[in-house]
Design an enzyme around this catalytic site. Structure first.
Site, short mmCIF file in Angstrom:
data_model
loop_
_atom_site.label_atom_id
_atom_site.label_comp_id
_atom_site.label_asym_id
_atom_site.label_seq_id
_atom_site.Cartn_x
_atom_site.Cartn_y
_atom_site.Cartn_z
N SER A 1 0.87 -1.19 0.15
CA SER A 1 -0.02 -0.04 -0.02
C SER A 1 0.81 1.12 0.02
CB SER A 1 -0.93 0.17 1.12
OG SER A 1 -1.75 1.19 1.15
N ASN B 1 -1.05 4.07 0.89
CA ASN B 1 -2.01 4.83 1.70
C ASN B 1 -1.29 4.84 3.14
OD1 ASN B 1 -4.16 5.31 3.59
ND2 ASN B 1 -5.67 4.71 2.09
N ASP C 1 -6.69 -6.00 1.18
CA ASP C 1 -7.51 -5.37 0.48
C ASP C 1 -8.78 -5.41 1.61
OD1 ASP C 1 -8.43 -4.56 -2.15
OD2 ASP C 1 -9.73 -5.84 -2.13
N SER C 2 -9.36 -4.02 1.78
CA SER C 2 -10.51 -3.88 2.44
C SER C 2 -11.73 -3.18 1.92
CB SER C 2 -10.07 -2.85 3.45
OG SER C 2 -8.88 -3.39 3.99
N TYR D 1 -14.80 5.24 5.31
CA TYR D 1 -16.16 5.36 5.66
C TYR D 1 -16.12 5.27 7.16
CZ TYR D 1 -17.03 3.98 0.96
OH TYR D 1 -17.02 4.00 -0.51
N ASP D 2 -14.90 5.60 7.87
CA ASP D 2 -15.17 5.56 9.47
C ASP D 2 -16.21 6.51 9.96
OD1 ASP D 2 -13.14 3.70 9.49
OD2 ASP D 2 -11.63 5.07 10.37
N LYS E 1 -10.49 2.00 18.21
CA LYS E 1 -10.73 1.31 16.81
C LYS E 1 -9.85 0.08 16.69
CE LYS E 1 -10.64 2.13 11.76
NZ LYS E 1 -10.37 3.14 11.01
N ARG F 1 -9.48 -4.68 10.43
CA ARG F 1 -8.07 -4.78 10.32
C ARG F 1 -7.60 -5.48 11.57
NH1 ARG F 1 -7.34 -0.13 8.02
NH2 ARG F 1 -7.86 -1.15 5.98
#
Length: 198
Positions: free
Chosen positions: A8, A10, A71-72, A156-157, A177, A183
């Site tokens: 990633s 990100n 992948d999420s 989308y949190d 979280k 995750r």
């Protein structure tokens, strides 16, 4: 501390993964920090498992170092599992977190609470230097809020409220979280697999 190359780019995702993995003696660095080419990997799988493997294998093919990829996505029951594999680009190729959330909330407008069920899914693939592959899946169930809640988190949190809580992922803070997220659960499973491997 073992260094693992993350497929990633990100930074939010890498920070979230490392916040969990560091306690298991794993330091995660991005593919950019590893000096790998910036070529994009085509995610053409039909499941989270396939896309996770595709990303990990692409980095492993170049580096032959231990690689981790995930992948999420968010699956909403009312939307027949959408946005699913297309979670990151739900509102179009040039979208951002806010636009994705706006589209989701607009599609869910007027839908009653009992029909707003959703789950976050993460599949993590780890490929070792010798080519051994471990795959771990994690899921977190909840529902879609009627509006964005909180300023924290990412993706989308702000619209996802996990079961058993009244706060969205964006409101509850990273530490809370990371204890219950999809995750976190995938990484816990990965830890079990790593323990079994030794």
């Amino acid at each position: 501390m073992e260094t693992i190359i993350a497929a990633s780019r990100n930074a939010d995702k890498i920070r979230e993964i490392e916040a969990i993995t560091e306690r298991f003696g794993m330091k995660v660095i991005s593919r950019d920090d590893a000096g790998l080419p910036k070529d994009e990997v085509e995610e053409n799988g039909t499941t989270f498992e396939e896309n996770s493997y595709i990303k990990a294998k692409a980095i492993w093919d170049i580096s032959h170092k231990t690689t981790i990829a995930d992948d999420s996505g968010l699956e909403v029951e009312y939307l027949d599992g959408a946005p699913g594999l297309y979670s990151a680009r739900f509102a179009g190729d040039d979208c951002n977190y806010a636009r994705n959330n706006e589209k989701l909330l607009s599609l869910m407008e007027g839908v009653p609470y009992e029909d707003r069920k959703a789950r976050f899914v993460t599949v993590i693939t780890m490929i070792f230097e010798d080519g051994e592959v471990l795959v771990a899946r994690g899921e977190c169930y909840g529902h879609i809020a009627e509006k964005t809640l909180g300023e924290g988190g990412f993706g989308y949190d702000p619209v996802f409220v996990p079961d058993g809580y009244e706060e969205s992922f964006a409101e509850m803070g990273t530490d809370a979280k990371n204890r219950i997220s999809h995750r976190a659960k995938a990484l816990e499973r990965l830890t079990e697999l790593l323990s079994e491997r030794k």
